[in-house]
Design a protein around this motif. Structure first.
Motif, PDB file in Angstrom:
ATOM      1  N   ALA A 248      40.648 113.869 -14.165  1.00 41.48           N
ATOM      2  CA  ALA A 248      39.506 112.899 -14.093  1.00 41.48           C
ATOM      3  C   ALA A 248      39.316 112.837 -12.742  1.00 41.48           C
ATOM      4  O   ALA A 248      40.201 112.637 -11.879  1.00 41.48           O
ATOM      5  N   SER A 249      37.942 112.792 -12.303  1.00 35.62           N
ATOM      6  CA  SER A 249      37.395 112.644 -10.983  1.00 35.62           C
ATOM      7  C   SER A 249      37.215 110.856 -10.701  1.00 35.62           C
ATOM      8  O   SER A 249      37.162 110.093 -11.544  1.00 35.62           O
ATOM      9  N   VAL A 250      37.564 111.071  -9.326  1.00 34.19           N
ATOM     10  CA  VAL A 250      37.776 109.447  -8.951  1.00 34.19           C
ATOM     11  C   VAL A 250      36.287 109.061  -8.403  1.00 34.19           C
ATOM     12  O   VAL A 250      35.587 109.823  -7.890  1.00 34.19           O
ATOM     13  N   VAL A 251      35.802 107.851  -8.728  1.00 34.75           N
ATOM     14  CA  VAL A 251      34.370 107.495  -8.351  1.00 34.75           C
ATOM     15  C   VAL A 251      34.588 107.106  -7.078  1.00 34.75           C
ATOM     16  O   VAL A 251      35.261 106.536  -6.583  1.00 34.75           O
ATOM     17  N   PRO A 252      33.572 107.425  -6.208  1.00 37.04           N
ATOM     18  CA  PRO A 252      33.579 107.465  -4.663  1.00 37.04           C
ATOM     19  C   PRO A 252      33.823 105.968  -4.381  1.00 37.04           C
ATOM     20  O   PRO A 252      33.323 105.111  -5.021  1.00 37.04           O
ATOM     21  N   ASN A 253      34.764 105.592  -3.349  1.00 32.96           N
ATOM     22  CA  ASN A 253      34.722 104.345  -2.714  1.00 32.96           C
ATOM     23  C   ASN A 253      35.419 103.435  -3.648  1.00 32.96           C
ATOM     24  O   ASN A 253      35.491 102.118  -3.282  1.00 32.96           O
ATOM     25  N   THR A 254      36.272 103.729  -4.866  1.00 32.37           N
ATOM     26  CA  THR A 254      36.938 102.979  -5.241  1.00 32.37           C
ATOM     27  C   THR A 254      38.445 103.166  -5.453  1.00 32.37           C
ATOM     28  O   THR A 254      39.184 102.234  -6.051  1.00 32.37           O
ATOM     29  N   LEU A 255      38.911 103.966  -4.633  1.00 30.01           N
ATOM     30  CA  LEU A 255      40.421 104.339  -4.636  1.00 30.01           C
ATOM     31  C   LEU A 255      41.215 103.548  -3.547  1.00 30.01           C
ATOM     32  O   LEU A 255      40.976 103.452  -2.514  1.00 30.01           O
ATOM     33  N   THR A 256      42.054 102.890  -4.156  1.00 30.61           N
ATOM     34  CA  THR A 256      43.169 101.916  -3.187  1.00 30.61           C
ATOM     35  C   THR A 256      44.573 102.252  -3.761  1.00 30.61           C
ATOM     36  O   THR A 256      44.569 103.034  -4.606  1.00 30.61           O
ATOM     37  N   GLY A 257      45.349 101.731  -2.886  1.00 35.07           N
ATOM     38  CA  GLY A 257      46.607 101.950  -3.716  1.00 35.07           C
ATOM     39  C   GLY A 257      47.321 101.236  -4.869  1.00 35.07           C
ATOM     40  O   GLY A 257      48.205 101.675  -5.544  1.00 35.07           O
TER      41      GLY A 257
END
Length: 411
Positions: A248-257
């Motif tokens: 699954a691709s990550v929506v830009p600027n939504t990834l944190t720890g």
């Protein structure tokens, strides 16, 4: 389950498979499916004839899904009959050339080496039929079990009893074959209650990489739809996320720890699937150093259109045509659920459920039998492999808010 064409479908496919086998082994041989006395068709000059001699309820699954009715006698659970089919194989040809024995050995060798009628074999044989064939609506390939073929040991006394039923013809070289298991499902509409309004799915976190929650866990399908994961360890350099078996691709600027928003992968299907995070560490692509717990989510189908098709012929084969997203595979079980919005007349069911007729292509719309459905207006839901489409609520009404659609009116 299978409809009323199941027995005929097994006979048809078995005759086709044996025809191919004996043609390859014995010059001029073929397979037929007529009475052994030839009263309803021509027996092969050289070859094998397939004749359904007996349909026997099987003891192991004889009470599978017995019919269930409520206090008013309305059907809730459709009954399922489970049968074994006993076939009489008779072999023909010139005795001087031992053709019956050669054909028999060819047929029995095939059954011994291929003791199952696979679902793909059923679909392949049905695709060769012309339009409007009497087996066009068979759904044998959709039953949950595979039909198994078994050669039966038969005594001289058994053969005497069998051939006594064809007293006007001479004995031919004979073998008995049993086809196990054929399941018959009554096509009557059952009943289904309205959905539970609130559900919860919880994951237990463990290790450095874990998922605590997925929002939402009931996901109505939408192009470029997304889900939100909360947990820990998501920001590692080698962490990737999977929905089902697809990355699954990550929506830009939504990834944190501790959080990430993922897009639903292309080709996702309605039903239960899973979400997990995988860390390949320093092991490289294709390897897993650690992975999170697996959290289930439900992809809900979304109804696009529903059309009631009135049949004014004597057959009265009324149907309901439904289009939905995502695309429904031909191997997925689709059920239409109807709940009446107005008070029905006495002794008229307030709810129906009906299974889709078989399709040959996933691009085809879903067709549901509606012959027994009473006139009225109904809330419409689609259940695909256990995932049920949502109903709309009236946002301006007080709690509990009523369901408003989608609806279908049957005149």
């Amino acid at each position: 389950m299978s409809n009323h064409l199941a027995f005929a479908t097994v006979t048809f496919v078995l005759q086709r498979l044996l025809d191919r086998a004996v043609r390859a082994d014995v010059n001029g041989a073929s397979a037929s499916a007529v009475r052994p006395d030839g009263t309803d068709g021509n027996l092969p000059g050289t070859g094998v004839n397939v004749y359904l001699y007996q349909a026997v309820p099987t003891g192991d699954l004889g009470n599978f899904d017995a019919p269930t009715r409520d206090a008013g006698g309305n059907l809730i659970q459709r009954p399922v009959g489970v049968f074994d089919l006993v076939y009489l194989l008779t072999f023909y040809g010139q005795e001087a050339n031992l053709e019956p024995q050669r054909v028999q050995a060819s047929a029995l060798r095939y059954i011994t080496s291929e003791p199952r009628i696979l679902k793909q074999a059923i679909r392949s044989q049905l695709q060769t039929l012309p339009g409007g064939h009497f087996l066009a609506n068979t759904n044998l390939a959709d039953q949950p079990t595979i039909v198994h073929l078994k050669l039966l040991k038969t005594s001289f006394e058994d053969f005497s009893h069998i051939w006594a039923t064809f007293s006007q013809i001479n004995y031919s070289l004979t073998s008995l074959v049993k086809a196990e298991v054929v399941m018959l499902d009554m096509e009557s509409a059952g009943r289904e209650s309205l959905p539970v309004r609130n559900r919860g799915v919880y994951g237990v976190a463990f290790g450095a990489l874990g998922i605590d929650s997925v929002t939402p866990n009931l996901v109505p399908f939408a192009a470029n739809g997304t889900i939100l994961l909360n947990g820990r360890g998501f920001s590692g350099a080698n962490v990737r996320f999977q929905i089902g078996d697809a990355d699954a691709s990550v929506v830009p600027n939504t990834l944190t720890g501790s959080a990430v928003r993922l897009r639903l992968p292309a080709g996702i299907r309605a039903g239960v699937t899973t979400v997990r995070a995988v860390d390949s560490g320093d092991l490289g692509a294709g390897h897993v150093a650690s992975e999170s717990n697996v959290v289930p989510i439900m992809i809900l189908p979304v109804i696009q259109t529903t059309v009631y098709n009135f049949d004014n012929t004597p057959a009265r084969d009324h149907t309901i045509t439904v289009t939905a997203l995502p695309q429904i595979g031909i191997d997925q079980k689709a059920t239409l659920l109807l709940n009446r919005t107005d008070a029905p007349p006495p002794n008229t069911p307030a709810a129906y459920s009906m299974d889709a007729r078989p399709r040959t292509n996933a691009n085809n719309p879903l067709i549901f039998p509606a012959r027994d459905v009473a006139d009225g207006t109904y809330l419409v839901r689609l259940r695909v492999d256990g995932a049920v489409s949502e109903l709309a609520l009236d946002p301006n009404a007080p709690e509990p808010k009523p369901f408003t659609g989608p609806t279908l009116t049957i005149p």
